[in-house]
Design a protein around this motif. Structure first.
Motif, short mmCIF file in Angstrom:
data_model
loop_
_atom_site.label_atom_id
_atom_site.label_comp_id
_atom_site.label_asym_id
_atom_site.label_seq_id
_atom_site.Cartn_x
_atom_site.Cartn_y
_atom_site.Cartn_z
N ILE A 112 1.31 -1.48 0.02
CA ILE A 112 0.24 -0.26 -0.02
C ILE A 112 1.09 1.02 0.44
O ILE A 112 0.91 2.16 -0.56
CB ILE A 112 -1.26 -0.54 1.50
N VAL A 113 2.03 1.84 0.87
CA VAL A 113 2.38 2.39 0.73
C VAL A 113 3.75 2.87 -0.23
O VAL A 113 3.52 4.04 -0.41
CB VAL A 113 3.97 2.06 1.84
N ASP A 114 3.72 1.75 -0.88
CA ASP A 114 4.66 1.35 -2.45
C ASP A 114 3.81 2.26 -2.65
O ASP A 114 3.96 3.41 -4.05
CB ASP A 114 5.11 0.44 -3.35
N GLN B 129 0.71 12.09 -9.61
CA GLN B 129 0.45 13.53 -9.54
C GLN B 129 1.60 14.36 -9.92
O GLN B 129 1.13 15.05 -10.44
CB GLN B 129 -0.18 12.95 -8.29
N ASN B 130 2.34 14.06 -9.36
CA ASN B 130 3.64 15.35 -9.55
C ASN B 130 3.56 15.33 -10.93
O ASN B 130 4.17 16.07 -11.65
CB ASN B 130 4.50 14.47 -8.42
N ASP B 131 4.14 13.76 -12.17
CA ASP B 131 4.70 14.39 -12.91
C ASP B 131 3.65 14.25 -13.93
O ASP B 131 3.60 15.89 -14.69
CB ASP B 131 4.38 12.47 -13.31
N SER B 132 2.17 14.38 -12.77
CA SER B 132 1.67 14.80 -14.25
C SER B 132 0.81 16.81 -13.74
O SER B 132 0.59 17.18 -15.06
CB SER B 132 -0.40 14.18 -13.24
N SER C 206 1.77 9.26 -5.67
CA SER C 206 2.31 10.69 -5.76
C SER C 206 3.25 10.88 -6.35
O SER C 206 2.98 12.06 -7.05
CB SER C 206 3.01 10.25 -4.13
N SER C 207 3.36 9.78 -6.95
CA SER C 207 4.85 10.30 -7.93
C SER C 207 4.53 11.08 -9.18
O SER C 207 4.32 11.42 -10.49
CB SER C 207 5.67 9.06 -8.59
#
Lengths: 170, 236
Positions: free
Chosen positions: A122-124, A133-136, A130-131
């Motif tokens: 889940i953490v992964d 989302q940042n890329d987006s 999140s990554s």
């Protein structure tokens, strides 16, 4: 007579009965010496009994090798059974309890491991989300940048009118 | 045939030797005699005297209800046994008195309070006399096939050992029974004693593990089937 409580039920076979009868014949006093009529005691203190083969009497030596006087326990039949089989029953119960506890321990440990692994996954995933989302966001920025450039280019290109299709005299 | 007259019935329980009894016998007798709930209360049991056995050692004491005729019930406690003797005219009365009056107190108070454990024998003696002066002669004639007769002194005694029914069947026990008969004549009468004993192997730990009432009942049946039947066989 012995009372009925606390009796065992182990019976004698034929040879054991013969052995018992022989033992009765050989053991204990035979004819007692004179019993004075005026004596207060019917138990003649001067009985010179011929004790038979004592080694044929029931072996009362306990497991620690000490000889103890034989006597009957006053406990009830249930208590006799309990005392006789208590070590074995107790050991069996303890063994079963520990086995059940061990099984549940293994099960719980396994599930804990699985839960831990799931939580790690889940953490992964969250990290990946999140990554992404940042890329987006980055892409959005780039898109906005490009849109700005396109608008600027169009603006600059607005001074240059493309040739029309009507003919011109030379 | 003349009926045998009962002189005394004695019930005795023998236990593993308890050496403390010799030193405490007076204390024990005092406690029993001064206990108002005791059937051996001092108002009726006012005599006490020591028991001196054949070796001359002081073994215990006797508490007696001896009356002016010199007769009465008695309780004897020594280092080997507890004995109650009852003087009644009939066997039934004597046994009833033992079972209902004395035995409960003996079981509850004497054996347990004074820690008399590991019982190895119980016995009951029926002491009779009979006005049959030629009984000894009849027995002698029959036993010697007529060879001997007219004996002036006669003392016939024997012990018959036999299996105990429960021990014959169950592995755990090696008990056995003994019948002891004594017939002796005096100048005026013949004295008869029938002693029925059960030996316990292994020992019985506590008095509560004994069914003494059944033992008393059985002894009464055996008295009829053994001694009295024996006498009847010599009836004219």
């Amino acid at each position: 007579m012995r009372s009925k409580t606390g009796r065992s039920h182990a019976g004698r076979n034929l040879s054991e009965k013969k052995e018992y009868l022989t033992l009765v014949e050989e053991h204990g006093p035979t004819i007692p010496s004179s019993v004075e009529p005026e004596s207060a005691l019917p138990f003649d203190t001067g009985i010179s009994g011929t004790i038979g083969k004592a080694e044929r009497l029931p072996n009362t030596e306990d497991k620690r090798g000490k000889t103890k006087p034989p006597y009957r326990s006053s406990k009830t039949k249930a208590a006799d059974f309990f005392n006789q089989y208590f070590p074995g029953i107790f050991s069996a119960i303890i063994g079963v309890v520990f086995a059940i506890m061990g099984y549940f321990f293994v099960q719980i440990s396994g599930q804990n491991r699985e839960i831990g692994e799931a939580q790690t996954s889940i953490v992964d995933i969250k990290t990946q989300i999140s990554s992404l989302q940042n890329d987006s966001k980055d892409l959005q920025k780039q898109e906005n940048q490009l849109a700005t450039w396109v608008a600027l280019i169009r603006q600059k290109l607005g001074f240059y009118q493309p040739a029309s299709n009507t003919s011109q005299p030379n | 045939m003349a009926e045998p007259r009962l002189k005394e019935v004695s019930l005795g329980i023998r236990h593993r030797r308890s050496f403390q009894i010799g030193a405490l016998s007076g204390t024990i007798i005092d406690r029993i005699a001064n206990d108002p709930s005791s059937p051996f209360f001092r108002d009726s049991f006012s005599y006490t005297f020591p028991i001196i056995d054949q070796q001359g050692d002081l073994k215990g004491r006797v508490l007696s209800s001896k009356n002016e005729t010199g007769k009465g019930d008695s309780l004897s406690i020594d280092i080997d046994s507890v004995l109650i003797s009852v003087r009644e005219k009939s066997v039934e009365t004597a046994l009833k008195k033992i079972k209902e009056t004395y035995l409960p107190y003996m079981q509850k108070h004497i054996f347990n309070e004074f820690e008399l454990y590991n019982l190895n024998r119980e016995g009951i003696v029926f002491d009779f006399e009979i006005d049959l002066p030629d009984l000894g002669d009849k027995i002698l004639r029959k036993a010697s096939n007529g060879t001997f007769s007219n004996a002036s002194l006669f003392d016939f005694k024997f012990a018959e050992k036999e299996k105990e029914p429960l021990s014959f069947v169950l592995k755990e026990y090696f008990d056995y029974q003994i019948h002891i008969v004594s017939i002796r004549n005096t100048e005026t009468t013949v004295q008869l004693k029938y002693d029925f004993q059960v030996y316990f192997l292994p020992e019985v730990e506590r008095i509560n593990d004994l069914d003494i009432n059944s033992f008393i009942d059985k002894s009464q049946e055996l008295l009829k089937s053994k001694l009295l039947a024996f006498l009847d066989s010599y009836a004219e």
